[in-house]
Design an enzyme around this catalytic site. Structure first.
Site, PDB file in Angstrom:
ATOM      1  N   CYS A  16      12.411   3.179  12.624  1.00 42.56           N
ATOM      2  CA  CYS A  16      12.806   2.663  13.928  1.00 42.56           C
ATOM      3  C   CYS A  16      12.590   1.162  14.001  1.00 42.56           C
ATOM      4  O   CYS A  16      11.489   0.693  14.284  1.00 42.56           O
ATOM      5  CB  CYS A  16      12.020   3.367  15.026  1.00 42.56           C
ATOM      6  SG  CYS A  16      12.438   2.732  16.652  1.00 42.56           S
ATOM      7  N   CYS A  21      11.408  -0.176  17.328  1.00 42.65           N
ATOM      8  CA  CYS A  21       9.996   0.076  17.673  1.00 42.65           C
ATOM      9  C   CYS A  21       9.100  -0.869  16.880  1.00 42.65           C
ATOM     10  O   CYS A  21       8.109  -1.373  17.394  1.00 42.65           O
ATOM     11  CB  CYS A  21       9.560   1.488  17.311  1.00 42.65           C
ATOM     12  SG  CYS A  21      10.738   2.774  17.638  1.00 42.65           S
ATOM     13  N   ASP A  22       9.408  -1.086  15.607  1.00 45.55           N
ATOM     14  CA  ASP A  22       8.460  -1.748  14.708  1.00 45.55           C
ATOM     15  C   ASP A  22       8.895  -3.124  14.222  1.00 45.55           C
ATOM     16  O   ASP A  22       8.100  -3.836  13.605  1.00 45.55           O
ATOM     17  CB  ASP A  22       8.225  -0.849  13.475  1.00 45.55           C
ATOM     18  CG  ASP A  22       7.685   0.513  13.877  1.00 45.55           C
ATOM     19  OD1 ASP A  22       6.943   0.565  14.874  1.00 45.55           O
ATOM     20  OD2 ASP A  22       8.001   1.507  13.211  1.00 45.55           O
TER      21      ASP A  22
END
Ligand code: NDP
Length: 308
Positions: A134, A137-138
Site C-alpha cells: 500500500c 499508506c506507507d
C-alpha cells in the site's frame, strides 16, 4: 443468542450501500466492518472516477460519508470480524471474533479482496520493513528515497505516480514488455520524469539487512540476465485475491475463490445469502460497480425476507 434479520459483512462501498438500502427498507441491518474498516478505498488517495465528485474525493472521506449515510437511516455498524459461518440451515449461525455467536435470517457478503504478494521468502522477511502492498499508506516513510513498484496494471501506475511525488526515483518492475494499465494511466507514468519502467523483469529476491530493504535482484524474463537495483521500499501492486476463506465449502466459489452469483443477481448458491462488490467480481472491481452491486444485494435480500 442475538437474532439479526439482515447481516452485512464488510465495509467497503458494497457493504455500506447495502446497509443504506437495507436500513431504508426497514430490514434493521447489522454490518460488521471486518479487518479493514472502510475497505480498500481507505488505502487509496483521490478517487476521481466516482460519479458526482467533479473535483475527486479522498477515499477515507468517501467511506466515512458512506458510513454516516448508512447510520443516518439506522444501520447498526459494528467493529468485528466474522471468523466462522454455518450456512447449512436457516437462521445462519455466525461467529464474531472467534467468540460470540449470532444468528441471521439473511446475509449479504461484501468482504472484498486483498492485495497479492509474490510469495518470495525474502519478501515476507522484509514485510513491514520496506515491503508493502500500500503505497498510499506507507509511501510517506520513503520520501526522497529510491523505491520500486511491482506490477503493470492501473494500481501499479497509480502507486508509482503517487510515490514519484514523494520519492527521488521510482522503478516499475513489469514482467511483460508492455503495461496492462489504461492509456490514461500509462501516459501519466511515461510523463513522470522520475519513474523508470523496467520491462520484462521479475523479482528474484528482495535484498536487505537488519534495518530493512536495501535493494532487489531482478531477472530478465526472456534472457535470464540478472541485475540489482538499490531501493529502500518495495511496493506490491500485482492484484488482489477475494476474501472468501471463511466461506470455503459453504458457498460455491470459482477457481480463483470469487463467490459465484446467479446471472445479474446477487444470489449465491445458498438461498438467503447474497454477495456484493469485489468478492464476487474479478473483472470490474470499481467503487461505483461495488456500490451498485451493494444496492442489488439489498434489494434481493429485501425480496427474500418479504417472501419468508
Ligand atoms: P491487474 O490485475 O489489472 O494488474 C496486475 C498487474 O500485476 C499486471 O500488470 C500483472 O502482470 C502483474 N502481476 C500479477 N502477478 C504478478 C507476479 N506474480 N509477478 C509480477 N507481476 C505480476 O490489477 P490492478 O490491481 O492493477 O487493477 C485491478 C482492477 O482495478 C483493474 O480492473 C483496474 O483497471 C482497476 N483499477 C482502476 C483504477 C482507476 O480507474 N483509478 C485504479 C486502480 C485499479 P501481467 O500484465 O503480466 O498479467
Amino acid at each position: 443468542m442475538e437474532h439479526i434479520r439482515c447481516l452485512i459483512v464488510g465495509s467497503g462501498p458494497a457493504g455500506f450501500t447495502a446497509a443504506i438500502y437495507a436500513s431504508r427498507a426497514n430490514l434493521s441491518p447489522v454490518l460488521y466492518e471486518g479487518i479493514e474498516p472502510g475497505g480498500q478505498l481507505t488505502t487509496t488517495t483521490q478517487i476521481e472516477n466516482f460519479p458526482g465528485y467533479p473535483e475527486g474525493v479522498d477515499g477515507t472521506q468517501m467511506m466515512d460519508d458512506l458510513r454516516r449515510q448508512a447510520q443516518r437511516f439506522g444501520a447498526d455498524i459494528r467493529r468485528g470480524i466474522v471468523t466462522e459461518v454455518d450456512l447449512s440451515s436457516r437462521p445462519f449461525r455466525v461467529r464474531i471474533d472467534g467468540e460470540h455467536e449470532i444468528e441471521a435470517e439473511a446475509m449479504i457478503v461484501a468482504t472484498g479482496a486483498s492485495a497479492r504478494y509474490l510469495g518470495l521468502e525474502s519478501e515476507s522477511r522484509f514485510r513491514g520493513m520496506g515491503v508493502s502492498a500500500c503505497a498510499t499508506c506507507d509511501g510517506f516513510f520513503y520520501r526522497r528515497q529510491d523505491v520500486a513498484v511491482v506490477g503493470g496494471g492501473d494500481t501499479a501506475c497509480e502507486e508509482a505516480t503517487y510515490l514519484a511525488s514523494l520519492c527521488r526515483k521510482v522503478y516499475m518492475i513489469v514482467r511483460k514488455p508492455y503495461l496492462r494499465a489504461s492509456k490514461a494511466m500509462q501516459e501519466r507514468v511515461f510523463s513522470t520524469s522520475n519513474i523508470e519502467v523496467l520491462f520484462e523483469q521479475n523479482t528474484a529476491e528482495v535484498l536487505g539487512d537488519e534495518n530493512g530493504v536495501t535493494g532487489a535482484r531482478l531477472r530478465h524474463s526472456a534472457t535470464g540476465e540478472e541485475r540489482t537495483i538499490d531501493i529502500t521500499g518495495f511496493f506490491l501492486a500485482i492484484g488482489h485475491h477475494p476474501n472468501t476463506d471463511v466461506f470455503k465449502g459453504q458457498l460455491a466459489l470459482d477457481a480463483e475463490g470469487y463467490i459465484k452469483v446467479e446471472g445479474a443477481t446477487s444470489k449465491t448458491s445458498v438461498e438467503g445469502v447474497f454477495a456484493a462488490g469485489d468478492v464476487k467480481d474479478p473483472s470490474y472491481r470499481q467503487a461505483v460497480t461495488a456500490a451498485g452491486s451493494g444496492c442489488v444485494a439489498a434489494l434481493d435480500c429485501e425480496r427474500f425476507l418479504l417472501a419468508q
